[in-house]
Design a protein around this motif. Structure first.
Motif, PDB file in Angstrom:
ATOM      1  N   PHE A 277     -68.744  88.006  20.116  1.00 41.94           N
ATOM      2  CA  PHE A 277     -67.659  88.695  21.123  1.00 41.94           C
ATOM      3  C   PHE A 277     -66.698  89.335  20.537  1.00 41.94           C
ATOM      4  O   PHE A 277     -66.315  89.127  19.305  1.00 41.94           O
ATOM      5  CB  PHE A 277     -67.623  87.243  22.039  1.00 41.94           C
ATOM      6  CG  PHE A 277     -68.220  86.216  22.391  1.00 41.94           C
ATOM      7  CD1 PHE A 277     -69.331  86.701  23.403  1.00 41.94           C
ATOM      8  CD2 PHE A 277     -68.537  84.964  21.698  1.00 41.94           C
ATOM      9  CE1 PHE A 277     -70.426  85.779  23.684  1.00 41.94           C
ATOM     10  CE2 PHE A 277     -69.656  84.235  21.906  1.00 41.94           C
ATOM     11  CZ  PHE A 277     -70.589  84.686  23.158  1.00 41.94           C
ATOM     12  N   TYR A 285     -63.704  81.894  11.390  1.00 45.00           N
ATOM     13  CA  TYR A 285     -65.246  81.567  11.244  1.00 45.00           C
ATOM     14  C   TYR A 285     -65.939  82.863  11.159  1.00 45.00           C
ATOM     15  O   TYR A 285     -67.234  82.854  10.849  1.00 45.00           O
ATOM     16  CB  TYR A 285     -66.043  80.582  12.003  1.00 45.00           C
ATOM     17  CG  TYR A 285     -65.389  79.085  11.840  1.00 45.00           C
ATOM     18  CD1 TYR A 285     -65.329  78.605  10.300  1.00 45.00           C
ATOM     19  CD2 TYR A 285     -64.680  78.580  12.817  1.00 45.00           C
ATOM     20  CE1 TYR A 285     -64.839  77.459  10.017  1.00 45.00           C
ATOM     21  CE2 TYR A 285     -64.226  77.165  12.409  1.00 45.00           C
ATOM     22  CZ  TYR A 285     -64.082  76.541  11.143  1.00 45.00           C
ATOM     23  OH  TYR A 285     -63.564  75.446  10.958  1.00 45.00           O
ATOM     24  N   ASN A 286     -65.498  83.743  11.648  1.00 44.94           N
ATOM     25  CA  ASN A 286     -66.129  85.203  12.000  1.00 44.94           C
ATOM     26  C   ASN A 286     -67.131  85.747  11.001  1.00 44.94           C
ATOM     27  O   ASN A 286     -68.440  86.070  11.336  1.00 44.94           O
ATOM     28  CB  ASN A 286     -65.198  86.305  12.242  1.00 44.94           C
ATOM     29  CG  ASN A 286     -65.811  87.473  12.986  1.00 44.94           C
ATOM     30  OD1 ASN A 286     -66.720  87.387  13.692  1.00 44.94           O
ATOM     31  ND2 ASN A 286     -65.186  88.722  12.856  1.00 44.94           N
TER      32      ASN A 286
HETATM   33  S1  SF4 Z   1     -67.081  80.285  16.216  1.00 43.52           S
HETATM   34 FE1  SF4 Z   1     -65.748  82.033  16.032  1.00 43.52          FE
HETATM   35  S2  SF4 Z   1     -66.945  83.519  15.465  1.00 43.52           S
HETATM   36 FE2  SF4 Z   1     -68.394  82.169  16.091  1.00 43.52          FE
HETATM   37  S3  SF4 Z   1     -68.793  82.560  18.502  1.00 43.52           S
HETATM   38 FE3  SF4 Z   1     -67.098  81.043  18.101  1.00 43.52          FE
HETATM   39  S4  SF4 Z   1     -65.185  82.532  18.234  1.00 43.52           S
HETATM   40 FE4  SF4 Z   1     -67.043  83.694  17.781  1.00 43.52          FE
END
Ligand code: SF4
Length: 309
Positions: A277, A285-286
């Motif tokens: 997103f 964590y991207n």
């Molecule tokens: S953990 Fe972080 S990178 Fe993964 S879907 Fe959720 S918001 Fe997006």
């Protein structure tokens, strides 16, 4: 070491409500008049991957154990030096001689159990009696000395019973479990609302199964392993380590061979069929997170997810 995920075909003795290959099964029947690879085709694919140095293979399907050449293919792969993993619904292993014979060749079994009782499992597989056969199959494999992991695909039928299903797998002698959020392809796609639950509804039960496994592991020498698949890290605060994204990121080249489709690098292909997103850019964590199966936000939006700072 690189590994091969070989779909032997799509023929199956279950008819699961979440089956991701039901469309491909129908397409294969139309295209080739048959839903499975021939023995010669399976051997050719094994030798082709071997020629590129791939020495680990997962046999999957459909259901590999219902093929008449099942044991012959295990032997063929083993004799050429492959380490074998088998993904199966386990029903055929309710027959002890088959469980023993397969155990001689397979290093690791992954057996799908979708509920803690016949009522839930059989409604999921749409096959009466499948729960007892699968449970007995797991027991027989464990008795034959095999390493068995359980697999639970989360659906609207079973998400409230994840803890009990994991407990059932422990009792049957499994060494761990992979719990996966469903990919809305095939049958799960055409029956989306009936099959795919909301993450926000599922997560209290996922946290329940995590607590259950952690508590059990405190009191036992050999831990029961837990892996969560297609559950993004932003929903796993404090328990991110169970996300399969960590193993995927550390994993090696993984070749997926589906029927009548060119081989794919599954590490890359998986990212192409998942979605992130705009807010993921600000999430810690991207780089690691694979996001969710693309069909989910198409139907239900992004409101349940958010960046972890
Ligand atoms: S953990 Fe972080 S990178 Fe993964 S879907 Fe959720 S918001 Fe997006």
């Amino acid at each position: 070491m690189a590994y091969l995920d070989l779909k032997l075909g799509y023929g199956c003795n279950n008819n699961c409500i979440h089956c991701v290959v039901s469309d491909q099964r129908a397409a294969a029947r139309l295209k080739r008049g048959n839903e499975d690879r021939s023995t010669a085709e399976c051997k050719k694919e094994l030798l082709d991957s071997l020629s590129r140095g791939i020495k680990q293979v997962t046999f999957t399907g459909g259901e590999p154990t219902i093929r008449p050449d099942f044991l012959k293919l295990l032997e063929f792969a083993e004799n050429r030096g492959f380490y074998l993993t088998l993904q199966s619904n386990g029903r055929m292993f309710s027959y002890p001689p088959l469980a023993k014979a397969a155990s001689r060749h397979v290093g690791r079994f992954v057996i799908a159990l979708h509920g803690p009782c016949a009522e839930i499992h059989d409604r999921t597989t749409r096959m009466k009696g499948s729960y007892y056969q699968t449970a007995l199959g797991i027991k027989n494999l464990v008795s034959a000395g095999s390493f068995v992991l359980g697999k639970i695909v989360i659906t609207r039928l079973n998400y409230r019973r994840l803890k009990e299903t994991a407990g059932q797998l422990m009792l049957l002698g499994a060494a761990g479990v992979n719990i996966a959020f469903p990919h809305a392809n095939g049958a799960a796609g055409s029956n989306f609302d009936a099959v795919v639950p909301r993450y926000c509804g599922v997560m209290p039960y996922v946290r329940g199964v995590i607590r259950f496994v952690e508590k059990r592991n405190l009191s036992r020498g050999v831990p029961f392993s837990l892996e969560l698949e297609a559950i993004p890290l932003c929903l796993l605060a404090g328990r991110e380590k169970y996300a399969s994204d960590f193993n995927n990121a550390a994993g090696q080249y993984s070749e997926l061979k589906q029927l009548d489709i060119a081989p794919k690098d599954w590490r890359k292909a998986r990212k192409e069929i998942k979605r992130k997103f705009p807010f993921c850019a600000g999430c810690r964590y991207n780089a690691l997170c694979e996001g969710v199966w693309a069909e989910y936000p198409q139907r239900r939006g992004a409101g349940e997810f958010g960046p972890v700072r």
